[in-house]
Design a protein around this motif. Structure first.
Motif, PDB file in Angstrom:
ATOM      1  N   ARG A  80      41.969  32.940  46.682  1.00 15.78           N
ATOM      2  CA  ARG A  80      43.376  33.008  47.098  1.00 15.78           C
ATOM      3  C   ARG A  80      44.309  32.450  46.024  1.00 15.78           C
ATOM      4  O   ARG A  80      45.465  32.826  45.948  1.00 15.78           O
ATOM      5  CB  ARG A  80      43.566  32.262  48.423  1.00 15.78           C
ATOM      6  N   PHE A 110      48.132  33.487  46.800  1.00 15.29           N
ATOM      7  CA  PHE A 110      48.504  33.023  48.138  1.00 15.29           C
ATOM      8  C   PHE A 110      48.455  31.501  48.236  1.00 15.29           C
ATOM      9  O   PHE A 110      49.008  30.915  49.153  1.00 15.29           O
ATOM     10  CB  PHE A 110      47.594  33.632  49.205  1.00 15.29           C
ATOM     11  N   PRO A 121      52.530  36.751  44.505  1.00 19.38           N
ATOM     12  CA  PRO A 121      51.410  37.673  44.736  1.00 19.38           C
ATOM     13  C   PRO A 121      51.780  39.130  44.423  1.00 19.38           C
ATOM     14  O   PRO A 121      50.969  39.875  43.890  1.00 19.38           O
ATOM     15  CB  PRO A 121      51.123  37.503  46.226  1.00 19.38           C
ATOM     16  N   SER A 140      47.317  37.906  57.804  1.00 17.81           N
ATOM     17  CA  SER A 140      46.906  38.464  56.522  1.00 17.81           C
ATOM     18  C   SER A 140      47.514  39.846  56.275  1.00 17.81           C
ATOM     19  O   SER A 140      47.511  40.297  55.138  1.00 17.81           O
ATOM     20  CB  SER A 140      45.383  38.502  56.414  1.00 17.81           C
ATOM     21  N   GLU A 174      50.608  40.450  56.317  1.00 21.98           N
ATOM     22  CA  GLU A 174      51.756  40.171  55.450  1.00 21.98           C
ATOM     23  C   GLU A 174      51.284  39.882  54.029  1.00 21.98           C
ATOM     24  O   GLU A 174      51.897  40.321  53.061  1.00 21.98           O
ATOM     25  CB  GLU A 174      52.542  38.967  55.984  1.00 21.98           C
ATOM     26  N   GLU A 175      50.176  39.130  53.956  1.00 26.43           N
ATOM     27  CA  GLU A 175      49.622  38.846  52.630  1.00 26.43           C
ATOM     28  C   GLU A 175      49.196  40.147  51.965  1.00 26.43           C
ATOM     29  O   GLU A 175      49.413  40.347  50.777  1.00 26.43           O
ATOM     30  CB  GLU A 175      48.436  37.886  52.754  1.00 26.43           C
ATOM     31  N   ASP A 196      50.381  41.519  48.523  1.00 28.75           N
ATOM     32  CA  ASP A 196      49.331  41.782  47.553  1.00 28.75           C
ATOM     33  C   ASP A 196      49.510  43.166  46.933  1.00 28.75           C
ATOM     34  O   ASP A 196      49.205  43.401  45.781  1.00 28.75           O
ATOM     35  CB  ASP A 196      47.977  41.693  48.260  1.00 28.75           C
ATOM     36  N   ARG A 209      59.033  39.693  49.722  1.00 32.90           N
ATOM     37  CA  ARG A 209      59.085  39.163  51.090  1.00 32.90           C
ATOM     38  C   ARG A 209      59.988  39.974  51.999  1.00 32.90           C
ATOM     39  O   ARG A 209      59.685  40.209  53.159  1.00 32.90           O
ATOM     40  CB  ARG A 209      59.518  37.703  51.054  1.00 32.90           C
TER      41      ARG A 209
END
Lengths: 373, 268
Positions: free
Chosen positions: A54, A59, A79, B166, B168-169, B173, B178
């Motif tokens: 991560r 992250f 990220p 995850s 959103e991650e 990614d 955002r």
């Protein structure tokens, strides 16, 4: 390792620490990943492998240390600014989007032309054997299919590095085996660097070019599967990868590279360098290398009693109990069985025993415990 | 043979029970709807004198009643908008972040929901008069926003309980910043919860009497107007407006509950 020096470095992790409150999750990690390799971070849960992944993805931020991708420090990159993509453990597919839209997402964010997106998505779905699924929603897919979508989605941006966080953890055994081979095939075909996190040692041995074993935030050993299995450098690695028999003791006599080592249930002679008289040592002998005899063997003073013999197809597994109660596992091709309860002498061939320094580990642990308090 | 009789008895009892429940639920509504078409002109407007649309025509001449309805809708729309925005942000924030006093804030959320409305009304009145905020549309909107926020939070939070952070991650990614992640992922996935909360806030605001009674000043909302008029028996034009609102609500519910929306979306 001259071969590795010729390769191009793609990810460089230098002196990275991660601390959450009083929890030191990753400790002074140094790791170099080469272009096009399949590197596995292996360790039990909580060893810091996912945190490391991560941090590369962006992250999590390292508490200290540097992470470079292609020589560039990525600390200040969000990220979404990093040329790495992640396959999440939970797949993390967008539930409100079709498979097509899921896979196309990365390209849409890059503002690629629609026609180009379509072509790429279709090719990618074909590659992961999901042609014809583009109009379905994630909820209409099986676990294995979802996993393929997640991989396709992460690969579509052609990342420099693909990070995979236990991607096969939720699949059943049969599917997992199949996906392991498929992932390996994909990695070879696309020639993308994979950093793969797993706690499954067999998976790591099957798939990896190199394995990096972590325990409690500390890097234990990095090497090829053969290196790791044949020459473990720490006690943890020896016991974590495959089964082994561990004798812990100290060097009693030393003459050149010949040593006599005394352990709780007896003593034996081995060859090995780098040890001094009185050093603490752990000796690891794999069950398939452990031998036994009904009469004493020169140089070995280890005697035990046959407790159990289990016949598992081609292999006969024997458990021998030593005088201190430790159980020794022996595996050999099925043949004549020994009488249970009978006395045997244990030995092994020169070179089959791996010697591991333990003093340093114990000492380091003790120092750390004092410092932490 | 015995069991057959038993089964018949069971079945009839069930049907009877359900019929009564539904009768009690719907009888008042039926009374209102029929009342709005009743041609009688004498109080208390109960005896059936034939079918007429007169009340509907009269309704559109009753500017006071209509303007009260307008005020109600305005207040409801604005307070829904405010409470939905605030409630959604609060729910997401409380879901995502750990901070000191989170449990306390969590618990405090229930207070506005469980305390008697009259207490809330009086306390808001005290607040507004002590701070010298003139009671009008503004105070009504503020009050309605206040009591609707917890309901929005509960609704959005219910949606969040099955939410995987995850995704959103994953969005970030894949190159979305955002704001784009919020627009493309978070809001669409939470949309059903947000819409549910908004709908609840809207209905709570529309039929609120007690809190409005304390905070309205000169502004008359529709429920307050109705309250006022029943001193002389429910006038049939009130019935007519109620019937119209009822029709509107039914259409709205049918529309949101059925797959019509989804089908339209798919066609795009």
């Amino acid at each position: 390792m001259n071969v590795e020096e010729d390769k191009k470095v793609i990810v460089e992790i230098k002196g990275v620490n991660k601390i959450y409150g009083s929890n030191h999750v990753v400790k002074d990690l140094d790791l170099t990943v080469y272009e096009g390799e399949f590197l596995t971070l292996l360790g039990s849960s909580g060893c810091g492998k996912t945190t490391t992944l991560r941090m590369v993805a962006g992250f999590e931020e390292p508490s200290s240390g540097i992470i470079r991708v292609e020589g560039e420090d990525i600390q200040n990159k969000e990220p979404f600014e990093r040329d790495v993509n992640t396959v999440f453990q939970s797949y993390a597919l967008f539930p409100h989007m079709t498979i097509y839209d899921n896979v196309a997402y990365g390209l849409k964010m890059k503002k690629v032309k629609k026609a180009k997106i379509k072509e790429k998505v279709m090719n990618m779905l074909e590659l992961v054997q999901l042609g014809g699924f583009e109009r379905r929603y994630p909820s209409q897919l099986s676990g294995g299919q979802k996993q393929r979508v997640a991989i396709a989605r992460a690969l579509i941006n052609q990342p420099k590095v693909l990070l995979l966080d236990e991607p096969l953890g939720a699949l059943d055994l049969k599917l997992r085996k199949q996906m392991q081979l498929e992932l390996k095939r994909l990695q070879r075909k696309l020639n993308i660097t994979f950093i793969y996190v797993t706690h499954d040692q067999e998976e790591a041995l099957t798939m990896s070019d190199r394995i990096c074993i972590m325990n409690e935030g500390v890097l234990q050993q990095v090497g090829t599967p053969v290196d790791i299995y044949e020459s473990p450098q720490t006690k943890f690695v020896a016991t974590f990868i495959g089964e082994t028999n561990l004798f812990e003791g100290s060097v009693l006599e030393k003459q050149g590279d010949k040593m006599r080592i005394v352990v709780e249930p007896g003593d034996f002679k081995v060859r090995g360098g780098g040890f001094n008289h009185g050093d603490m040592v752990a000796v690891s002998v794999r069950p398939e290398r452990m031998l036994y005899s009904e009469s004493p063997v020169e140089g070995f003073g280890l005697m035990g009693i046959v407790k159990e013999q289990v016949y598992v197809g081609s292999v006969l597994k024997t458990i021998v109990v030593l005088s201190n109660g430790n159980e020794i596992k022996i595996e050999r091709l099925a043949g004549q069985e020994l009488p249970t309860g009978g006395q045997v002498y244990l030995y092994w061939n020169d070179g089959d025993a791996k010697l591991i320094h333990t003093f340093d580990n114990v000492f380091a642990q003790a120092v750390e415990n004092i410092v932490m308090k | 043979m015995n069991r057959k009789i038993k089964a018949i008895v069971k079945k009839t009892a069930g049907i009877l029970f359900c019929s009564f429940v539904y009768l009690f639920l719907f009888l008042p509504i039926i009374v209102i709807v029929t009342g709005s078409f009743n041609a009688t002109t004498t109080k208390p407007y109960i005896t059936w004198k034939g079918f007429t649309f007169d009340w509907y025509i009269k309704l559109f001449d009753n500017t006071a009643l209509l303007s009260s309805f307008g005020a109600t809708i305005t207040i409801a729309l604005i307070s829904t908008l405010l409470s939905t925005a605030i409630g959604t942000v609060a729910a997401v924030g409380m879901y995502k972040y750990k901070f000191r006093g989170k449990g306390l804030i969590d618990g405090l959320l229930y207070i506005p929901v469980v305390i008697p409305e009259i207490v809330l009304g009086i306390s808001l009145l005290t607040l507004f008069s002590n701070t010298h905020i003139p009671r009008d549309m503004l105070t009504l909107i503020l009050s309605h926003t206040t009591f609707a926020i917890p309901y929005v939070i509960f609704n959005v939070r219910a949606r969040l309980s099955g939410y995987d952070n995850s995704i959103e991650e994953a969005s970030m990614d894949l190159g979305a910043n955002r704001l784009l992640t919020l627009k493309n992922i978070t809001l669409p996935v939470l949309a059903p919860g947000i819409a549910g909360g908004a709908l609840l806030a809207f209905t709570l605001s529309i039929d609120d009497v007690i809190v409005s009674y304390f905070t309205n000043g000169q502004v008359k909302t529709f429920p307050l107007k109705v309250m006022e008029s029943i001193k002389s028996g429910v006038a049939p034009d009130v019935n007519a407006l109620s019937t119209l609102i009822l029709a509107g609500t039914v259409i709205l519910v049918v529309f949101t509950q059925s797959d019509i929306l989804k089908k339209i979306k798919r066609r795009k």
